[in-house]
Design a protein around this motif. Structure first.
Motif, PDB file in Angstrom:
ATOM      1  N   VAL A 119       2.870   9.837  -9.863  1.00  0.00           N
ATOM      2  CA  VAL A 119       2.131   9.708 -11.320  1.00  0.00           C
ATOM      3  C   VAL A 119       0.997  11.076 -11.507  1.00  0.00           C
ATOM      4  O   VAL A 119       1.013  11.633 -12.478  1.00  0.00           O
ATOM      5  N   PHE A 120       0.125  11.112 -10.414  1.00  0.00           N
ATOM      6  CA  PHE A 120      -0.934  12.090 -10.426  1.00  0.00           C
ATOM      7  C   PHE A 120      -0.329  13.359 -10.570  1.00  0.00           C
ATOM      8  O   PHE A 120      -0.683  14.193 -11.403  1.00  0.00           O
ATOM      9  N   ALA A 121       0.677  13.664  -9.697  1.00  0.00           N
ATOM     10  CA  ALA A 121       1.341  15.014  -9.641  1.00  0.00           C
ATOM     11  C   ALA A 121       2.007  15.381 -11.021  1.00  0.00           C
ATOM     12  O   ALA A 121       1.608  16.582 -11.740  1.00  0.00           O
ATOM     13  N   CYS A 122       2.861  14.564 -11.307  1.00  0.00           N
ATOM     14  CA  CYS A 122       3.300  14.762 -12.576  1.00  0.00           C
ATOM     15  C   CYS A 122       2.591  14.909 -13.886  1.00  0.00           C
ATOM     16  O   CYS A 122       2.854  15.761 -14.789  1.00  0.00           O
TER      17      CYS A 122
ATOM     18  N   ALA B 119       6.488  11.616 -17.880  1.00  0.00           N
ATOM     19  CA  ALA B 119       7.345  10.165 -17.655  1.00  0.00           C
ATOM     20  C   ALA B 119       8.653  10.393 -16.876  1.00  0.00           C
ATOM     21  O   ALA B 119       9.032   9.514 -16.010  1.00  0.00           O
ATOM     22  N   TYR B 120       9.496  11.336 -17.456  1.00  0.00           N
ATOM     23  CA  TYR B 120      10.622  11.505 -16.702  1.00  0.00           C
ATOM     24  C   TYR B 120      10.554  12.313 -15.329  1.00  0.00           C
ATOM     25  O   TYR B 120      11.441  12.027 -14.427  1.00  0.00           O
ATOM     26  N   ALA B 121       9.364  12.835 -15.284  1.00  0.00           N
ATOM     27  CA  ALA B 121       9.346  13.669 -13.895  1.00  0.00           C
ATOM     28  C   ALA B 121       8.780  12.560 -12.880  1.00  0.00           C
ATOM     29  O   ALA B 121       9.236  12.666 -11.721  1.00  0.00           O
ATOM     30  N   ILE B 122       8.018  11.798 -13.365  1.00  0.00           N
ATOM     31  CA  ILE B 122       7.694  10.350 -12.613  1.00  0.00           C
ATOM     32  C   ILE B 122       8.895   9.761 -12.086  1.00  0.00           C
ATOM     33  O   ILE B 122       9.073   9.341 -10.755  1.00  0.00           O
ATOM     34  N   ARG B 123       9.492   9.322 -13.119  1.00  0.00           N
ATOM     35  CA  ARG B 123      11.053   8.647 -12.720  1.00  0.00           C
ATOM     36  C   ARG B 123      11.810   9.727 -11.650  1.00  0.00           C
ATOM     37  O   ARG B 123      12.223   8.921 -10.666  1.00  0.00           O
TER      38      ARG B 123
ATOM     39  N   THR C 149       0.645  -1.066  -0.034  1.00  0.00           N
ATOM     40  CA  THR C 149      -0.100  -0.051   0.167  1.00  0.00           C
ATOM     41  C   THR C 149       0.828   1.299  -0.141  1.00  0.00           C
ATOM     42  O   THR C 149       0.614   2.130  -0.694  1.00  0.00           O
ATOM     43  N   GLN C 150       1.866   1.351   0.706  1.00  0.00           N
ATOM     44  CA  GLN C 150       2.684   2.531   0.880  1.00  0.00           C
ATOM     45  C   GLN C 150       3.578   2.633  -0.555  1.00  0.00           C
ATOM     46  O   GLN C 150       3.633   3.820  -1.039  1.00  0.00           O
ATOM     47  N   ALA C 151       3.931   1.638  -1.088  1.00  0.00           N
ATOM     48  CA  ALA C 151       4.504   1.603  -2.421  1.00  0.00           C
ATOM     49  C   ALA C 151       3.715   2.286  -3.374  1.00  0.00           C
ATOM     50  O   ALA C 151       3.926   2.983  -4.400  1.00  0.00           O
ATOM     51  N   GLN C 152       2.515   1.595  -3.484  1.00  0.00           N
ATOM     52  CA  GLN C 152       1.508   2.020  -4.400  1.00  0.00           C
ATOM     53  C   GLN C 152       1.149   3.506  -4.110  1.00  0.00           C
ATOM     54  O   GLN C 152       1.157   4.333  -5.197  1.00  0.00           O
ATOM     55  N   GLU C 153       0.961   4.077  -3.005  1.00  0.00           N
ATOM     56  CA  GLU C 153       0.775   5.471  -2.774  1.00  0.00           C
ATOM     57  C   GLU C 153       2.009   6.218  -3.242  1.00  0.00           C
ATOM     58  O   GLU C 153       1.696   7.219  -3.838  1.00  0.00           O
ATOM     59  N   ARG C 154       3.211   5.897  -2.876  1.00  0.00           N
ATOM     60  CA  ARG C 154       4.276   6.444  -3.454  1.00  0.00           C
ATOM     61  C   ARG C 154       4.314   6.879  -4.865  1.00  0.00           C
ATOM     62  O   ARG C 154       4.302   7.810  -5.448  1.00  0.00           O
ATOM     63  N   TYR C 155       4.056   5.613  -5.663  1.00  0.00           N
ATOM     64  CA  TYR C 155       3.935   5.538  -7.027  1.00  0.00           C
ATOM     65  C   TYR C 155       2.734   6.353  -7.584  1.00  0.00           C
ATOM     66  O   TYR C 155       3.180   7.301  -8.331  1.00  0.00           O
ATOM     67  N   LEU C 156       1.718   6.398  -7.133  1.00  0.00           N
ATOM     68  CA  LEU C 156       0.605   6.951  -7.780  1.00  0.00           C
ATOM     69  C   LEU C 156       0.567   8.542  -7.274  1.00  0.00           C
ATOM     70  O   LEU C 156      -0.007   9.372  -8.183  1.00  0.00           O
ATOM     71  N   SER C 157       0.950   8.823  -6.276  1.00  0.00           N
ATOM     72  CA  SER C 157       1.224  10.090  -6.111  1.00  0.00           C
ATOM     73  C   SER C 157       2.135  10.947  -7.069  1.00  0.00           C
ATOM     74  O   SER C 157       1.691  12.027  -7.360  1.00  0.00           O
TER      75      SER C 157
ATOM     76  N   GLU D 291       2.067  18.354 -16.064  1.00  0.00           N
ATOM     77  CA  GLU D 291       2.040  18.546 -17.640  1.00  0.00           C
ATOM     78  C   GLU D 291       0.745  18.488 -18.535  1.00  0.00           C
ATOM     79  O   GLU D 291       0.715  18.393 -19.755  1.00  0.00           O
ATOM     80  N   LYS D 292      -0.306  18.850 -17.837  1.00  0.00           N
ATOM     81  CA  LYS D 292      -1.707  19.081 -18.545  1.00  0.00           C
ATOM     82  C   LYS D 292      -2.019  17.708 -18.860  1.00  0.00           C
ATOM     83  O   LYS D 292      -2.898  17.701 -19.728  1.00  0.00           O
ATOM     84  N   GLY D 293      -1.640  16.525 -18.167  1.00  0.00           N
ATOM     85  CA  GLY D 293      -2.247  15.270 -18.598  1.00  0.00           C
ATOM     86  C   GLY D 293      -3.456  14.869 -17.577  1.00  0.00           C
ATOM     87  O   GLY D 293      -3.492  15.359 -16.332  1.00  0.00           O
TER      88      GLY D 293
END
Length: 188
Positions: free
Chosen positions: A29-32, A69-73, A19-27, A36-38
């Motif tokens: 993704v959503f922010a980045c 994608a690069y911002a998410i990375r 759950t913590q890993a998924q929250e870190r990832y999705l946070s 970028e207007k996605g």
């Protein structure tokens, strides 16, 4: 976007760590995507569909998708370092496939259930590119999977990224002659 090795990683973690890993990832993704207007149109497990220029007009959408994608990375790298320092969940590595083209976008389904959906060749191309990125040997060399960009998107990405030709693969999954050139957009 997707996480490299997510399902294997989940087998080594507690439910809380997953759950913590998924929250870190999705946070990330959503922010980045938002920056970028996605628009995050769909997520299930570690697979996330982000569209650009579908819900609202977005000039330069292939470049914006690469930027996201690069911002998410980058955000995941920072979060990975913080998690490692605190003894938290293991490192997450993101993969992405970027394509551009026409799609059917909207609420689709039956009279029983509908959901927002993206359908068309462009969606299949992006998914296939992401799958190729997940298995790419370059990932072992770089320590992370490349972000693959369909040749249709290159004109908008070459201004901001160094582009390296990787090869060709069938993007429809059939292996027939309908191949597309694959490229990795690498940070400058």
């Amino acid at each position: 976007v997707n996480l490299r090795g997510w399902h294997t990683l989940c087998r080594t973690m507690t439910p809380l760590q997953v759950t913590q890993a998924q929250e870190r990832y999705l946070s990330a993704v959503f922010a980045c995507a938002r920056e970028e207007k996605g628009v995050v149109d769909f997520f299930s497990g570690d697979r996330v569909l982000v569209t650009f220029n579908a819900v609202s007009s977005c000039a330069g959408h292939p470049r914006r998708a690469a930027n996201a994608a690069y911002a998410i990375r980058a955000r995941l790298c920072e979060a990975n370092a913080a998690a490692a320092a605190g003894g938290g969940v293991p490192a997450l590595l993101v993969t992405a496939g970027i394509s551009s083209g026409n799609a059917l976008v909207g609420n689709v389904g039956s009279s029983d259930a509908k959901r927002f959906n993206v359908m068309g060749t462009v969606y299949s191309e992006a998914i296939r590119l992401e799958q190729v990125a997940r298995g790419d040997a370059m990932a072992r060399e770089l320590g992370q999977a490349p972000i693959l960009v369909h040749r249709k998107c290159l004109a908008e990405c070459v201004q901001d990224y160094t582009v390296q030709f990787l090869g060709v693969a069938s993007l429809d999954g059939t292996g027939d002659a309908a191949t597309r050139s694959l490229y990795a957009a690498l940070e400058t």
